[in-house]
Design an enzyme around this catalytic site. Structure first.
Site: not given
Length: 633
Positions: A429-430, A433
């Site tokens: 998820h990170e 970004h």
């Protein structure tokens, strides 16, 4: 507009291209029936870090006019005043401003091949740190070059071939003198990829003495070996070095989201062609730690902003195998395992995204772009057990050419506390970004997802990729998934609803965004639509749960990877700070560019299911939903 985006997991209160499968390593490396590990010599190096060096160097005098090589040379001379040595011709100043100078100890004009000294010079011209493995025992008094009482190099070659069972025919070998003292190349051999070589060197033995040896170099493909054959007895091999080093990581393998889904296993050489320098090199230097071209991983218990001198596990043979237990506490007790897991997941995701097109020119995170476009010097800085927070994670994305930074926190929601690095979905998820911010608006602009709705989609993309990657062969469109459940110690996860194709389980619709005021809430709506899209494409094209996609003419041949490819391509097509409608249209455009709109109606149906169909309209306060399909569908 240039900018940096910091995104967190939670709100603050017909060519076929296939990639190889990961290899699970055996306990003992054995090639051609020979255990090369048995020939390794023990480590002898010492290292003085920057803090200790600063205290030691105060007592030493160096001229301000010295260049960094001269300063380094003076340090070696002052440390070993009675030793002879040479400067190795590979000194350079790194991108961090540190000058690196290497030295090789000599005896009677011959190298002591495993006696090295490395000096690091800071920007201020002073010694920053240094290390060495210089020989401190008694140097043989007799110069071997006088009486030349050593064996023929051909005998050494034959000794190496025999001892290691090498596929090299050396019966007709003839030595040819090449540059270097007592250095030869062998003509008349077969079986090696290049002509074998040998040169006379000393070697530090385990018992603390020096041995005169022939260093025999043979490149046989799977192994590129330096075999140190005793110069007086060609049947004795003192040491073997293999340039073709296999790296091994004991981790939760790709596809295992967290410790509830499996156990750590040892995985060897898991990189793909996306990482031509492997994961532990940047093409300029090799690193015996969790550092390479794509990422640098370390712990950061204080939560500080510096990282280069933070702790990382060290493994000269690139075997990163460390213990972990679900009952271990505190998380710092297994920091080696945590850092290794974070390094593995980050690199593995880098390689997957590269196959989809997030490459150098697209602004990916790499130190060395290899003249393939984009700006280098921007690997991902990934901090394990970061002390600047708890129960969350974040990723800072500056424009291309500046490193991204991931901070993974410990979670206090369980006893013992849990380490976010062990939940791959959070790491993915990170990192996503970084993907979306580099693609949306171009690599030089990191400010194209800073509006409420576009920022929400930034969160949604992270959840989507994390979920798509964890799919299992047993899963169907009726399978539901949470986000962050293990770390948060909550089976429902950290989102309002599970990701599900069932509208009763997850009732979010496009118009739900009208009442949402927080990016993670909006992101859950977007990710729910993408989850539907993925299953629609799996139903249309079948699913594969291999670690790497198979491409034909650039198109992933299964629905799961196709959905990831189309969603990513859409990021690069959409405008800066897009809304849902524009992002949907960009995915449709991505399919048009990739497959000539072969999946047009499938995509429309997936979005229409949650009200983002034909005729849906954006208005910041009053979005209009539609379940309709366009003409022709």
């Amino acid at each position: 507009m240039h900018g940096l985006l910091l995104a967190g997991l939670l709100a603050l209160p017909m060519n076929v291209l296939a990639y190889p499968a990961e290899q699970h390593a055996s306990n003992v490396l054995s090639r051609r029936g020979v255990d090369i590990e048995s020939f390794r010599l023990p480590l002898k190096a010492k290292y003085m870090d920057s803090e200790a060096t600063a205290q030691k160097i105060q007592a030493m005098s160096f001229s301000k006019d010295d260049d960094y090589v001269s300063t380094a040379t003076k340090l070696v001379k002052s440390t070993f005043p009675k030793s002879t040595f040479r400067v190795v011709d590979d000194h350079y100043i790194g991108t961090n401003g540190i000058g690196h100078v290497h030295f090789k100890q000599t005896a009677h004009g011959l190298d002591i091949d495993n006696s090295d000294f490395n000096v690091n010079i800071g920007r201020d011209g002073k010694v920053f740190s240094f290390g060495n493995s210089f020989f401190t025992g008694e140097i043989p008094k007799e110069n071997p070059m006088v009486k030349r009482a050593f064996s023929d190099p051909v005998k050494a070659l034959k000794g190496a071939v025999k001892a290691l069972n090498l596929p090299v025919k050396s019966d007709n070998a003839k030595p040819k003198t090449i540059a270097g003292k007592e250095s030869f190349e062998f003509m008349g051999t077969t079986g090696a990829l290049s002509a074998p070589k040998a040169n006379l060197v000393y070697l530090q033995k385990e018992d603390g003495t020096l041995a005169l040896t022939w260093k025999v170099e043979t490149d046989v493909g799977d192994n590129w070996l330096l075999t140190y054959v005793d110069a007086h007895n060609s049947e004795t091999v003192h040491n073997v070095v293999d340039y073709v080093a296999s790296a091994e990581y004991k981790v939760f393998a790709w596809g295992l989201n967290d410790p509830t889904e499996g156990n750590p296993t040892s995985i060897r050489d898991p990189w793909t062609d996306a990482s031509p320098y492997t994961w532990n090199s940047d093409g300029m230097s090799k690193y015996p730690t969790t550092r390479g071209n794509n990422a640098i991983a370390q712990d950061n218990p204080t939560g500080g902003s510096t990282y280069i001198n933070n702790y990382r596990p060290q493994s000269p043979n690139l075997i990163f195998s460390y213990p972990w237990s679900p009952t271990a506490t505190p998380p710092s007790s297994y920091k080696d395992f945590s850092i290794t897991q974070l390094f593995y997941t980050t690199n593995r995701y880098h390689d997957l995204l590269y196959s989809f097109g997030f490459n150098e020119a697209a602004g990916n995170f790499q130190v060395n772009n290899g003249n393939k476009g984009g700006k280098g010097n921007d690997f991902a800085i990934v901090n394990a057990q970061d002390g600047s927070g708890t129960n969350n994670a974040n990723f800072a994305t500056p424009p291309d050419g500046s490193p991204g930074r991931m901070r993974m926190y410990n979670w206090t929601t369980a006893r013992p506390n849990r380490d976010g690095c062990l939940e791959a979905g959070i790491v993915i998820h990170e990192y996503t970004h970084g993907l979306s911010n580099r693609l949306c608006g171009g690599p030089a602009n990191s400010a194209c997802l800073n509006a409420l709705e576009s920022g929400g989609m930034g969160e949604g993309w992270g959840d989507f990729y994390a979920t798509a990657i964890r799919l299992k062969p047993r899963d169907t469109k009726n399978t539901n998934y949470s986000m962050g459940a293990w770390a948060a110690n909550n089976p429902k996860g950290i989102r309002a609803y599970l990701y599900s194709t069932n509208l009763q389980t997850n009732p979010y619709m496009y118009t739900s965004v009208n009442s949402l005021r927080e990016v993670h809430q909006i992101g859950t709506v977007w990710a729910s639509m993408l989850y539907d899209l993925m299953w629609a494409l799996i139903e249309a094209h079948g699913g594969t749960y291999s670690a790497n996609p198979v491409f034909r003419n650039g198109v992933p041949q299964d629905g799961r990877h196709l959905s990831m490819k189309l969603v990513m391509d859409g990021m690069a097509l959409q405008p800066c700070n897009p809304n849902f409608v524009q992002a949907r249209d960009a995915i449709l455009d991505a399919d048009r560019a990739l497959t000539n709109s072969a999946n047009k109606c499938t995509i429309w149906k997936a979005f229409a299911k949650r009200g983002l169909g034909y005729g849906a309209k954006y208005d910041a306060r009053n979005r209009t939903g539609s379940n309709k399909l366009p003409p022709g569908c």
